[in-house]
Scaffold this active site. Structure first.
Site, PDB file in Angstrom:
ATOM      1  N   ASN A  37       0.868  -1.174   0.000  1.00  0.00           N
ATOM      2  CA  ASN A  37       0.000   0.000   0.000  1.00  0.00           C
ATOM      3  C   ASN A  37       0.906   1.227   0.000  1.00  0.00           C
ATOM      4  O   ASN A  37       1.461   1.583   1.027  1.00  0.00           O
ATOM      5  CB  ASN A  37      -0.903  -0.034   1.251  1.00  0.00           C
TER       6      ASN A  37
ATOM      7  N   LYS B 263       0.161   4.251  -0.360  1.00  0.00           N
ATOM      8  CA  LYS B 263      -0.483   5.454   0.186  1.00  0.00           C
ATOM      9  C   LYS B 263      -0.171   6.654  -0.724  1.00  0.00           C
ATOM     10  O   LYS B 263      -0.117   6.499  -1.943  1.00  0.00           O
ATOM     11  CB  LYS B 263      -0.059   5.668   1.637  1.00  0.00           C
TER      12      LYS B 263
ATOM     13  N   HIS C 162      -9.647   1.288   4.429  1.00  0.00           N
ATOM     14  CA  HIS C 162      -8.397   1.430   5.177  1.00  0.00           C
ATOM     15  C   HIS C 162      -8.639   2.337   6.385  1.00  0.00           C
ATOM     16  O   HIS C 162      -9.433   3.274   6.314  1.00  0.00           O
ATOM     17  CB  HIS C 162      -7.316   2.004   4.264  1.00  0.00           C
TER      18      HIS C 162
ATOM     19  N   GLU D 164      -7.072   4.710   7.541  1.00  0.00           N
ATOM     20  CA  GLU D 164      -6.876   6.144   7.270  1.00  0.00           C
ATOM     21  C   GLU D 164      -8.103   6.740   6.568  1.00  0.00           C
ATOM     22  O   GLU D 164      -8.441   7.910   6.772  1.00  0.00           O
ATOM     23  CB  GLU D 164      -5.593   6.340   6.436  1.00  0.00           C
TER      24      GLU D 164
ATOM     25  N   GLU E  17      -5.955  -5.031  10.136  1.00  0.00           N
ATOM     26  CA  GLU E  17      -4.894  -4.066  10.418  1.00  0.00           C
ATOM     27  C   GLU E  17      -5.199  -3.327  11.724  1.00  0.00           C
ATOM     28  O   GLU E  17      -5.946  -2.334  11.718  1.00  0.00           O
ATOM     29  CB  GLU E  17      -4.787  -3.038   9.289  1.00  0.00           C
TER      30      GLU E  17
ATOM     31  N   GLY F 127       2.010   2.013  10.741  1.00  0.00           N
ATOM     32  CA  GLY F 127       2.976   3.106  10.651  1.00  0.00           C
ATOM     33  C   GLY F 127       3.664   3.443  11.959  1.00  0.00           C
ATOM     34  O   GLY F 127       4.323   4.469  12.074  1.00  0.00           O
TER      35      GLY F 127
ATOM     36  N   SER G  28       2.888  -2.402  10.260  1.00  0.00           N
ATOM     37  CA  SER G  28       4.332  -2.492  10.521  1.00  0.00           C
ATOM     38  C   SER G  28       4.941  -3.846  10.151  1.00  0.00           C
ATOM     39  O   SER G  28       5.861  -4.319  10.820  1.00  0.00           O
ATOM     40  CB  SER G  28       4.643  -2.123  11.976  1.00  0.00           C
TER      41      SER G  28
HETATM   42  P1  PGA Z   1       2.485   0.097   7.639  1.00  0.00           P
HETATM   43  O1  PGA Z   1       1.067   0.375   6.952  1.00  0.00           O
HETATM   44  O2  PGA Z   1       3.011  -1.198   7.060  1.00  0.00           O
HETATM   45  O3  PGA Z   1       3.336   1.268   7.271  1.00  0.00           O
HETATM   46  O4  PGA Z   1       2.247  -0.006   9.103  1.00  0.00           O
HETATM   47  C1  PGA Z   1       0.178  -0.685   6.686  1.00  0.00           C
HETATM   48  C2  PGA Z   1      -1.087  -0.137   6.071  1.00  0.00           C
HETATM   49  O5  PGA Z   1      -1.502   0.969   6.441  1.00  0.00           O
HETATM   50  O6  PGA Z   1      -1.706  -0.782   5.209  1.00  0.00           O
END
Ligand code: PGA
Length: 253
Positions: free
Chosen positions: A9, A11, A98, A100, A170, A176, A216
Site C-alpha cells: 500500500n 499510500k 483502510h 486512514e 490491520e 505506521g 508495521s
Molecule cells: P504500515 O502500513 O506497514 O506502514 O504499518 C500498513 C497499512 O496501512 O496498510
C-alpha cells in the site's frame, strides 16, 4: 489452499519517476529471487495506475490495485474515481475501508458496504480492511469491534460474493508505528474473523477467504507472521516503498 497475497500500500507517496524505479527494482528482484507463488499487488496512487500497469506489461507475478473508489456509479462527484473507471483501465484490486479512510475521511461501515457492492458489481476484488484502535485493544473490545466491522460491510453478501473478498486485518495501533502485533495476536484475531465467517457462510467458504495482516510488517517479522495458519499474507505500507525490504517481505510468504 488459500491464495497467499502480499500487497503493498503505497499510500500518498512517490513521484512517478520514483514509482517507476521502485517497480523495476522489485520486479527484477522478484524474478531473480522469489520462489513462492504468492500473489503480489502494488496498490498505487490513482495517477500511477496505468503507468505502472503498463510498465509491468506481461509480468504475471505482480498485479495492480487502487487504494479507494467511490460508492457512486458515476456522475457529479468532483474528484472521485468510480469502480467502473478502475475496471475500464484494467485494474483488478481496490483497497476499501483502510483505517486512514475511516479516520480522516469519515468512512463508516454502511458506506463501505456500498463501496464493496459497487466494486464487486464491476468485477473488482476488494481488499477490505478492518482493525481496532489502541484504546479498544486496551479495553479488550477488539474482537467485538472487528467482528462488527466485518458484519456491517460484508455480511449482506451471499456466499458467492463473499468468496471474492480479500480481508485485511490491520490493528490501527500497529499501522505506521513500528509496533507490530505479535504473531500470536495476529493469529488469534484472524482465527476469530474466520470463525465469524464460518458461522455465517459455513467452514468451506470461510476457509477459502484470504485474510491478510497489516501493521508495521517488515523484512524482519514477515516470515513469522505469515507462517501463522490463518494469516494468508500481508498488506504492507512503509516497507513496500523500499525495494529490498519489500522483496524480503514477499519472500516471507
Ligand atoms: P504500515 O502500513 O506497514 O506502514 O504499518 C500498513 C497499512 O496501512 O496498510
Amino acid at each position: 489452499m488459500r491464495q497467499k497475497i502480499v500487497a503493498g500500500n503505497w499510500k500518498m507517496n512517490k513521484t512517478l519517476e520514483e514509482a517507476n524505479i521502485l517497480t523495476s527494482e522489485i520486479a527484477g528482484m522478484v524474478a531473480d529471487e522469489v520462489k513462492s507463488d504468492a500473489k503480489i499487488i502494488f496498490c498505487v496512487p490513482f495517477p500511477y495506475l496505468l503507468p505502472i500497469k503498463n510498465q509491468l506489461g506481461t509480468n504475471a507475478r505482480i498485479a495492480i490495485g487502487a487504494q479507494n473508489c467511490s460508492e457512486h456509479e458515476s456522475g457529479a462527484y468532483t474528484g472521485e474515481v468510480s469502480a467502473a473507471m478502475l475496471k475500464s483501465v484494467g485494474i483488478p484490486y481496490v483497497i476499501l475501508g483502510h483505517s486512514e479512510r475511516r479516520q480522516y475521511f469519515g468512512e463508516d461501515g454502511k458506506l463501505l458496504a456500498k463501496k464493496v457492492d459497487i466494486a464487486l458489481k464491476h468485477g473488482l476484488t476488494p481488499i477490505f480492511c478492518c482493525g481496532e484502535p489502541l484504546e479498544v485493544r486496551e479495553s479488550n473490545g477488539h474482537e467485538t469491534l472487528v467482528k462488527k466491522q466485518v458484519e456491517e460491510s460484508l455480511f449482506h453478501l451471499d456466499a458467492d460474493a463473499i468468496k471474492k473478498i480479500v480481508i485485511a486485518y490491520e490493528p490501527v495501533w500497529a499501522i505506521g508505528t513500528g509496533k507490530t502485533a505479535t504473531a500470536q495476536q495476529a493469529q488469534d484475531m484472524h482465527a476469530v474473523i474466520r470463525k465469524h465467517l464460518a458461522a455465517k457462510y459455513g467452514q468451506s467458504v470461510a476457509d477459502s477467504i484470504s485474510i491478510l495482516y497489516g501493521g508495521s510488517v517488515n523484512a524482519a517479522n514477515a516470515k513469522e507472521l505469515f507462517a501463522c495458519p490463518d494469516v494468508d499474507g500481508g498488506l504492507v505500507g512503509g516497507a513496500s516503498l523500499k525495494s529490498r525490504e519489500f522483496t524480503e517481505v514477499i519472500k516471507g510468504a
